[in-house]
Design a protein around this motif. Sequence first.
Motif, PDB file in Angstrom:
ATOM      1  N   THR A   1       0.839  -1.180   0.000  1.00  0.00           N
ATOM      2  CA  THR A   1       0.000   0.000   0.000  1.00  0.00           C
ATOM      3  C   THR A   1       0.884   1.243   0.000  1.00  0.00           C
ATOM      4  OG1 THR A   1      -1.821   1.115   1.179  1.00  0.00           O
ATOM      5  CG2 THR A   1      -0.095   0.107   2.530  1.00  0.00           C
ATOM      6  N   GLU A   2       0.273   2.416  -0.130  1.00  0.00           N
ATOM      7  CA  GLU A   2       1.062   3.644  -0.134  1.00  0.00           C
ATOM      8  C   GLU A   2       1.843   3.784   1.170  1.00  0.00           C
ATOM      9  OE1 GLU A   2      -1.372   6.974  -1.148  1.00  0.00           O
ATOM     10  OE2 GLU A   2      -1.714   6.255  -3.194  1.00  0.00           O
ATOM     11  N   ALA A   3       3.066   4.329   1.051  1.00  0.00           N
ATOM     12  CA  ALA A   3       3.942   4.392   2.213  1.00  0.00           C
ATOM     13  C   ALA A   3       4.811   5.635   2.171  1.00  0.00           C
ATOM     14  CB  ALA A   3       4.826   3.145   2.266  1.00  0.00           C
TER      15      ALA A   3
ATOM     16  N   LEU B   1      19.163   7.546  -3.850  1.00  0.00           N
ATOM     17  CA  LEU B   1      18.207   7.658  -4.957  1.00  0.00           C
ATOM     18  C   LEU B   1      18.084   6.341  -5.702  1.00  0.00           C
ATOM     19  CD1 LEU B   1      16.292   9.266  -6.742  1.00  0.00           C
ATOM     20  CD2 LEU B   1      18.279  10.028  -8.074  1.00  0.00           C
ATOM     21  N   TYR B   2      19.204   5.704  -6.000  1.00  0.00           N
ATOM     22  CA  TYR B   2      19.167   4.430  -6.733  1.00  0.00           C
ATOM     23  C   TYR B   2      18.376   3.389  -5.959  1.00  0.00           C
ATOM     24  CZ  TYR B   2      20.662  -0.014  -8.704  1.00  0.00           C
ATOM     25  OH  TYR B   2      20.668  -1.261  -9.243  1.00  0.00           O
ATOM     26  N   GLU B   3      18.657   3.251  -4.674  1.00  0.00           N
ATOM     27  CA  GLU B   3      17.973   2.225  -3.887  1.00  0.00           C
ATOM     28  C   GLU B   3      16.490   2.541  -3.728  1.00  0.00           C
ATOM     29  OE1 GLU B   3      19.207  -0.523  -3.366  1.00  0.00           O
ATOM     30  OE2 GLU B   3      21.384  -0.233  -3.373  1.00  0.00           O
ATOM     31  N   ALA B   4      16.158   3.826  -3.627  1.00  0.00           N
ATOM     32  CA  ALA B   4      14.747   4.212  -3.549  1.00  0.00           C
ATOM     33  C   ALA B   4      14.018   3.870  -4.844  1.00  0.00           C
ATOM     34  CB  ALA B   4      14.626   5.698  -3.243  1.00  0.00           C
ATOM     35  N   GLN B   5      14.672   4.115  -5.960  1.00  0.00           N
ATOM     36  CA  GLN B   5      14.072   3.782  -7.256  1.00  0.00           C
ATOM     37  C   GLN B   5      13.893   2.274  -7.408  1.00  0.00           C
ATOM     38  OE1 GLN B   5      16.997   5.759  -9.704  1.00  0.00           O
ATOM     39  NE2 GLN B   5      15.712   7.573 -10.007  1.00  0.00           N
ATOM     40  N   GLN B   6      14.875   1.498  -6.969  1.00  0.00           N
ATOM     41  CA  GLN B   6      14.765   0.041  -7.039  1.00  0.00           C
ATOM     42  C   GLN B   6      13.666  -0.480  -6.124  1.00  0.00           C
ATOM     43  OE1 GLN B   6      16.592  -2.197  -9.152  1.00  0.00           O
ATOM     44  NE2 GLN B   6      16.812  -0.162 -10.069  1.00  0.00           N
TER      45      GLN B   6
ATOM     46  N   ASN C   1      10.621  -2.619  -7.668  1.00  0.00           N
ATOM     47  CA  ASN C   1      10.397  -3.998  -7.240  1.00  0.00           C
ATOM     48  C   ASN C   1       9.027  -4.205  -6.610  1.00  0.00           C
ATOM     49  OD1 ASN C   1      12.926  -4.811  -8.112  1.00  0.00           O
ATOM     50  ND2 ASN C   1      13.889  -4.443  -6.130  1.00  0.00           N
ATOM     51  N   ASN C   2       8.466  -3.125  -6.050  1.00  0.00           N
ATOM     52  CA  ASN C   2       7.147  -3.228  -5.431  1.00  0.00           C
ATOM     53  C   ASN C   2       6.026  -2.707  -6.330  1.00  0.00           C
ATOM     54  OD1 ASN C   2       7.311  -4.110  -2.383  1.00  0.00           O
ATOM     55  ND2 ASN C   2       9.112  -2.829  -2.748  1.00  0.00           N
ATOM     56  N   ASN C   3       6.399  -2.390  -7.604  1.00  0.00           N
ATOM     57  CA  ASN C   3       5.431  -1.872  -8.575  1.00  0.00           C
ATOM     58  C   ASN C   3       4.730  -0.625  -8.049  1.00  0.00           C
ATOM     59  OD1 ASN C   3       4.167  -1.935 -11.108  1.00  0.00           O
ATOM     60  ND2 ASN C   3       2.377  -3.001 -10.265  1.00  0.00           N
ATOM     61  N   MET C   4       5.511   0.272  -7.455  1.00  0.00           N
ATOM     62  CA  MET C   4       4.995   1.528  -6.907  1.00  0.00           C
ATOM     63  C   MET C   4       5.631   2.705  -7.642  1.00  0.00           C
ATOM     64  SD  MET C   4       3.024   0.417  -4.372  1.00  0.00           S
ATOM     65  CE  MET C   4       2.819   1.647  -3.080  1.00  0.00           C
ATOM     66  N   GLN C   5       5.056   3.869  -7.471  1.00  0.00           N
ATOM     67  CA  GLN C   5       5.598   5.108  -8.029  1.00  0.00           C
ATOM     68  C   GLN C   5       6.314   5.881  -6.932  1.00  0.00           C
ATOM     69  OE1 GLN C   5       2.647   7.789  -9.569  1.00  0.00           O
ATOM     70  NE2 GLN C   5       4.146   9.225 -10.417  1.00  0.00           N
ATOM     71  N   LEU C   6       7.540   6.316  -7.207  1.00  0.00           N
ATOM     72  CA  LEU C   6       8.325   7.077  -6.241  1.00  0.00           C
ATOM     73  C   LEU C   6       8.076   8.564  -6.437  1.00  0.00           C
ATOM     74  CD1 LEU C   6      10.572   7.365  -4.087  1.00  0.00           C
ATOM     75  CD2 LEU C   6      12.237   7.276  -5.970  1.00  0.00           C
ATOM     76  N   ILE C   7       7.604   9.230  -5.384  1.00  0.00           N
ATOM     77  CA  ILE C   7       7.413  10.682  -5.383  1.00  0.00           C
ATOM     78  C   ILE C   7       8.416  11.275  -4.403  1.00  0.00           C
ATOM     79  CG2 ILE C   7       5.799  12.584  -5.063  1.00  0.00           C
ATOM     80  CD1 ILE C   7       4.961  10.642  -7.266  1.00  0.00           C
TER      81      ILE C   7
ATOM     82  N   GLY D   1      18.664   9.063  15.815  1.00  0.00           N
ATOM     83  CA  GLY D   1      19.642   9.295  14.752  1.00  0.00           C
ATOM     84  C   GLY D   1      19.156  10.275  13.711  1.00  0.00           C
ATOM     85  N   ASN D   2      19.852  10.301  12.582  1.00  0.00           N
ATOM     86  CA  ASN D   2      19.555  11.228  11.498  1.00  0.00           C
ATOM     87  C   ASN D   2      18.470  10.631  10.602  1.00  0.00           C
ATOM     88  OD1 ASN D   2      21.863  13.398  11.668  1.00  0.00           O
ATOM     89  ND2 ASN D   2      22.840  11.428  11.997  1.00  0.00           N
ATOM     90  N   VAL D   3      17.268  11.172  10.718  1.00  0.00           N
ATOM     91  CA  VAL D   3      16.119  10.673   9.957  1.00  0.00           C
ATOM     92  C   VAL D   3      15.623  11.770   9.022  1.00  0.00           C
ATOM     93  CG1 VAL D   3      13.770   9.757  10.101  1.00  0.00           C
ATOM     94  CG2 VAL D   3      15.461   9.136  11.834  1.00  0.00           C
ATOM     95  N   GLU D   4      15.386  11.418   7.770  1.00  0.00           N
ATOM     96  CA  GLU D   4      14.940  12.370   6.753  1.00  0.00           C
ATOM     97  C   GLU D   4      13.784  11.766   5.963  1.00  0.00           C
ATOM     98  OE1 GLU D   4      15.323  16.102   5.050  1.00  0.00           O
ATOM     99  OE2 GLU D   4      16.901  15.308   6.351  1.00  0.00           O
ATOM    100  N   VAL D   5      12.762  12.566   5.681  1.00  0.00           N
ATOM    101  CA  VAL D   5      11.660  12.120   4.831  1.00  0.00           C
ATOM    102  C   VAL D   5      12.085  12.295   3.378  1.00  0.00           C
ATOM    103  CG1 VAL D   5       9.271  12.492   4.122  1.00  0.00           C
ATOM    104  CG2 VAL D   5       9.899  12.668   6.537  1.00  0.00           C
ATOM    105  N   LEU D   6      12.196  11.175   2.666  1.00  0.00           N
ATOM    106  CA  LEU D   6      12.661  11.194   1.276  1.00  0.00           C
ATOM    107  C   LEU D   6      11.528  11.399   0.292  1.00  0.00           C
ATOM    108  CD1 LEU D   6      15.045   8.102   1.427  1.00  0.00           C
ATOM    109  CD2 LEU D   6      15.708  10.526   1.536  1.00  0.00           C
ATOM    110  N   GLY D   7      10.329  10.997   0.681  1.00  0.00           N
ATOM    111  CA  GLY D   7       9.191  11.102  -0.232  1.00  0.00           C
ATOM    112  C   GLY D   7       8.160  10.040   0.087  1.00  0.00           C
ATOM    113  N   ARG D   8       7.434   9.597  -0.960  1.00  0.00           N
ATOM    114  CA  ARG D   8       6.377   8.622  -0.771  1.00  0.00           C
ATOM    115  C   ARG D   8       6.370   7.595  -1.883  1.00  0.00           C
ATOM    116  NH1 ARG D   8       5.040  13.147   1.592  1.00  0.00           N
ATOM    117  NH2 ARG D   8       3.798  13.099   3.524  1.00  0.00           N
ATOM    118  N   LEU D   9       5.853   6.430  -1.572  1.00  0.00           N
ATOM    119  CA  LEU D   9       5.587   5.412  -2.567  1.00  0.00           C
ATOM    120  C   LEU D   9       4.082   5.390  -2.804  1.00  0.00           C
ATOM    121  CD1 LEU D   9       7.876   2.498  -1.296  1.00  0.00           C
ATOM    122  CD2 LEU D   9       8.349   4.141  -3.145  1.00  0.00           C
ATOM    123  N   LYS D  10       3.696   5.596  -4.067  1.00  0.00           N
ATOM    124  CA  LYS D  10       2.280   5.665  -4.433  1.00  0.00           C
ATOM    125  C   LYS D  10       1.921   4.472  -5.307  1.00  0.00           C
ATOM    126  CE  LYS D  10       1.195   9.887  -2.803  1.00  0.00           C
ATOM    127  NZ  LYS D  10       0.103  10.141  -1.853  1.00  0.00           N
TER     128      LYS D  10
END
Length: 247
Positions: A135-137, A186-191, A195-201, A236-245
């Motif tokens: 689901t979206e995350a 970025l590469y790992e986020a795109q992968q 792999n989960n058939n989601m869109q990276l925002i 620790g150092n936590v950053e919001v990278l975006g969402r998986l739609k």
Amino acid sequence: MKIQKIRDLTLIDLGQEKTVVVACDSCGGIGLKEHDVLKVSPFITGKYTARVAIFEIICSGAEVVCLANTICNEMEVTGKKIIAGIEEELEEAGIGKIVLTGSTEENFATFATGFGVTAVGIVENKNLKVNNVKTEALLISIGQPKVGEEVITSVKGDIASYDVLKGLLCYDKVYELVPVGSKGILYEAQQLALNNNMQLILNHNAQIDIQKSAGPSTVVIAAIEECFFQHINIPGNVEVLGRLKVK
């Protein structure tokens, strides 16, 4: 027997609702030999190379049961120092009692440090966190991308820790964890999205370099339920990278 290659993991379905997870890493030119590029103790080489493979297994939800080292140098003294580094990393991970096996090069002289490691884990399929985003995350990063000497001089909280990972794995609302290495966030986020058939925002306001190498998995990205993230404190150092739609 069903065998899959997903990201840097090999998954072997054992049947009976269990899966073997295999991960590996290698390191060259980092040590104290004549032609090493980065001059550090082989202890450091062993420690952080082992970390990469261990992180891959733990993030998948599996328990590490065996670690094999393939050292391209002599046992005395390089090999012993590398193995000591591996053993310290296993202790830090809380898995110091697992099987540790390997080999060294005793036939020829070597002039640069070379080392490979393979970790093997086992997981019940219900606990496997690979291709687990249904689901979206929210997508977050934990730790800062560091490589080379930056890793050695880092302080607590700079890089992702075993305690944080193991804490997150306890929650169903943490869908997937992915270690980040030399290819960057970025590469790992795109992968992960692919792999989960989601869109990276992407969150373009994120204050972290998503292109930089994270060396020995100094960063882990996590796909997590947004409401859950708002109610949990992650050290620790936590950053919001975006969402998986959902596509």
